[in-house]
Design an enzyme around this catalytic site. Structure first.
Site, PDB file in Angstrom:
ATOM      1  N   ALA A 194      -1.713  11.402  -2.645  1.00  0.00           N
ATOM      2  CA  ALA A 194      -0.383  10.980  -3.073  1.00  0.00           C
ATOM      3  C   ALA A 194      -0.514   9.807  -4.031  1.00  0.00           C
ATOM      4  CB  ALA A 194       0.478  10.591  -1.872  1.00  0.00           C
ATOM      5  N   ALA A 202       0.828  -1.203   0.000  1.00  0.00           N
ATOM      6  CA  ALA A 202       0.000   0.000   0.000  1.00  0.00           C
ATOM      7  C   ALA A 202       0.862   1.252   0.000  1.00  0.00           C
ATOM      8  CB  ALA A 202      -0.920  -0.009   1.224  1.00  0.00           C
ATOM      9  N   ARG A 213     -18.171 -14.215 -38.942  1.00  0.00           N
ATOM     10  CA  ARG A 213     -19.247 -13.268 -39.213  1.00  0.00           C
ATOM     11  C   ARG A 213     -19.314 -12.948 -40.718  1.00  0.00           C
ATOM     12  NH1 ARG A 213     -23.907 -10.716 -37.699  1.00  0.00           N
ATOM     13  NH2 ARG A 213     -23.888  -8.483 -38.151  1.00  0.00           N
ATOM     14  N   GLN A 249     -10.292  -6.215 -46.920  1.00  0.00           N
ATOM     15  CA  GLN A 249      -8.915  -5.772 -46.679  1.00  0.00           C
ATOM     16  C   GLN A 249      -8.811  -4.855 -45.452  1.00  0.00           C
ATOM     17  OE1 GLN A 249      -6.730  -3.263 -49.503  1.00  0.00           O
ATOM     18  NE2 GLN A 249      -5.268  -4.932 -49.657  1.00  0.00           N
ATOM     19  N   GLU A 278       0.559   1.104 -11.157  1.00  0.00           N
ATOM     20  CA  GLU A 278       1.995   0.790 -11.170  1.00  0.00           C
ATOM     21  C   GLU A 278       2.757   1.822 -12.014  1.00  0.00           C
ATOM     22  OE1 GLU A 278       1.582  -1.335  -9.085  1.00  0.00           O
ATOM     23  OE2 GLU A 278       3.589  -2.027  -8.667  1.00  0.00           O
TER      24      GLU A 278
END
Lengths: 258, 382
Positions: free
Chosen positions: B129, B123, B269, B280, B364
């Site tokens: 912060a 933590a 599909r 394309q 992170e």
């Protein structure tokens, strides 16, 4: 008890579409993802369960090239004690009789009490490996087994028949048993198993020594074709509920099923 | 330089893929909807040896490296990012303990994680912060033989589930260097003064637990300090060099999963009498997505394999993390686009993957922080 299991490394049909090779008689293998044949996973699991229950050692066999060794490592990771791989380029595209001769060659003079294999493979699906191996070894054979229990020198098995029927059979060992899917729940491979597998031996046998001369002509594939697209195929679209409803209506309409 | 995975690495990758495909898919939608990860999955993952892959064997781990861990995380996220994050984050914080903890601490805290008996967390973040970790205000004061901790933490992964949490605390506010004012302290969550509140309503990775922590006169023995006092900032910078590898693997996993779905969809599909894959414009999209995934993967594998040789290349790791995050977001976006209106429905997994991917650009170190890290290595402190 000396137990053996035969496994095959096959194209992963869930991941890739199969195509007929340029020779028109075999499947294109290059570039396809491969994995252990689904039926063999159940055979392997059954072999490990039996080994855990009655004791003994388990050898995993594979007829295939070096890339196919992945399936043998899986056997070692889930509980096989050693592995044997036999290969020769002459076996590439071999018919089931030739493969059975190679299987017989791989077993050699070792007398196994129980040999398990998958009932069929998901690529060519002949379903002949187990019975032909038993024939070559001159031992008992039961195919399409969906329940089994080893009792002393015998094994009690249930064979799958049509329409949900089963036939209970008592067989004297040694025997080759071909395993149907659903007989057990194959375990996942653990990280510890993978690490242990690294220390177990994989013996590589040269398949050039196996005499295939009398087997080649027994079954010759002339050509291989994808099934033709059916006439009047209808793609059902919509939410799963809508598709299911439409499906039900169509089946009722066609009659005989519902 | 070899770019081939070893046979053992391939086996690990396949083991993770099989487990994830076999089990995560049963729960993925419910886990997203109800914001939880089933206990049975935590148990299975530990039994199969997926917890503690990079821990040395003496602490119950597999003794493998970051590359192997990344392979596992990638496969987990490829099948379901929410469950992937839940199971992958069980070891969150352990990198710091492995790098800076005492022998005694490692023996105490690491083996229960590998056995499925404990969950960890780390933590740092607080309401005020986030990217600026030097602003952390949670205070730890030494009172005799104990640290007394007061403060709050925000967005803490596993906050409600963790058995112990490494808490980033302000211990030396008067130190002239703002990089030497903080310390890492291990806090067992059953101590009086600890409370956690689940944060509901995340956009993605909803199976993963996130909490707000409140620490009120929480006391832990002074031995719970990890490494040296005042070294918290340096420790966390080293920690991020490791965890950013995990996170990059997540971005690649979610992207690969989305690419898998898109590939299947465009092949099946049919529009204008042909499968979408025959157009394309669609082919180009698939080619671009696949190339982005492979490029990100190459960067990560290189960074992770260097890490396993003991070389933590700060810049390369930040590049891998930023790129993987962007790849995750872009590829899930394109994959959803290829699904058309169906992709906008919850019954199509791509809808969930699209929501899940964004976090990789946020936690992170935001992508902006990653770029700052990269630029600083190249340009110095301009």
């Amino acid at each position: 008890m000396k137990i053996a299991v035969f496994v095959k490394h096959v194209p992963d049909v869930a991941e890739a579409d199969l195509e007929v090779a340029a020779d028109g008689r075999t499947l294109k293998g290059a570039g396809l993802p491969f994995e252990m044949n689904e039926w063999d996973r159940f055979a392997l699991e059954e072999a490990v369960l039996i080994k855990d229950e009655v004791g003994g050692d388990l050898t995993a066999f594979l007829i295939g090239d070096e890339a196919a060794e992945e399936s043998l490592r899986r056997c070692l990771a889930v509980g096989a004690d050693r592995a044997v791989r036999l290969w020769d380029e002459a076996l590439s595209g071999a018919n089931p009789f030739e493969i059975a001769a190679a299987m017989r060659g791989a077993v050699g003079d070792d007398n196994y009490d129980l040999i398990l294999c998958g009932a069929q493979s998901s690529d060519y699906g002949y379903g002949m490996g187990g019975p032909l191996l038993a024939e070559a070894l001159g031992i008992n054979s039961v195919a399409l087994v969906n329940k089994m229990k080893v009792e002393g020198s015998k094994v009690l098995v249930t064979r799958e028949l049509e329409g949900g029927w089963g036939e209970e059979v008592e067989v004297n060992l040694p025997a080759v048993i071909s395993i149907q899917t659903g007989i057990n729940e194959p375990r996942y491979v653990s990280i510890l198993g993978i690490k242990k597998a690294r220390k177990k031996p994989i013996d590589v046998l040269d398949g050039a020594g196996v005499d295939l001369s009398s087997e080649g002509g027994k079954l010759v594939v002339e050509s291989l074709q994808a099934p033709p697209l059916g006439e009047g195929a209808e793609f059902l679209e919509g939410s799963p509920e809508e598709v299911a409803e439409r499906c039900l209506a169509l089946l009722k309409e066609a009659g005989g099923v519902l | 330089m070899s770019f081939n995975l070893t046979s053992e690495q391939i086996d690990i990758q396949k083991a993770a893929r099989e487990f994830a495909r076999g089990e995560f898919t049963k729960w993925a939608r419910e886990a997203d909807e109800k914001e939880y990860c089933p206990e049975v999955l935590y148990k299975q993952a530990a039994e199969l040896g997926f917890q503690g892959i990079f821990f040395p064997e003496e602490y119950g781990g597999a003794g493998l490296g970051y590359l192997e861990f990344c392979l596992v995380i990638e496969e987990f996220w490829r099948v379901d990012p929410g469950i992937g994050q839940s199971l992958g984050s069980v070891v969150f914080g352990s990198d710091l303990l492995l790098t800076f903890g005492s022998e005694e601490q490692k023996k105490k805290y690491l083996p229960p994680i590998t056995e499925g008996e404990a969950i960890m967390a780390a933590a740092i973040t607080e309401a005020d912060a986030g990217s600026d970790v030097t602003a952390v205000a949670t205070r730890a004061v030494l009172d005799g033989d104990e640290w007394v901790i007061n403060g709050t933490k925000m967005f803490i992964t596993n906050g409600n589930l963790a058995d112990y949490i490494i808490l980033y605390c302000l211990t030396d506010p008067d130190n002239p260097s703002r990089h030497q004012r903080h310390s890492c302290i291990m806090v067992e969550t059953d101590r009086p003064g600890f409370s956690a509140n689940k944060i509901h309503g995340k956009m993605g990775i909803r199976a993963s637990d996130t909490a707000e922590l409140s620490l009120t006169d929480l006391r832990v023995p002074k031995e719970n300090l990890i490494g040296e006092r005042g070294e918290g900032f340096a420790q966390f910078m080293a920690f991020f060099n490791r965890t950013r590898l995990h996170i990059a693997a997540q971005g690649i996993g979610v992207a690969q999963g989305a690419l898998d779905m898109a590939t299947r969809h465009v092949k099946n599909r049919v529009q204008f009498g042909r499968p979408l894959a025959a157009l394309q414009a669609v082919q180009f999209k698939i080619a671009e997505m696949a190339t982005k995934v492979e490029a990100s993967r190459s960067l990560l594998y290189r960074a992770a394999s260097l890490a396993d040789q003991g070389i933590f290349d700060h810049k390369l790791i930040a590049m891998a993390k930023w790129t993987a995050g962007e790849t995750g977001v872009r590829v899930t976006d394109e994959a959803l686009q290829l699904h058309g209106g169906y992709g906008y429905l919850a019954e199509y997994d791509i809808e969930r993957f699209y929501r899940d991917a964004k976090i990789v650009e946020l936690y992170e170190g935001t992508k902006e922080v990653e770029k700052q890290v990269i630029a600083r290595v190249i340009l110095g402190k301009a």
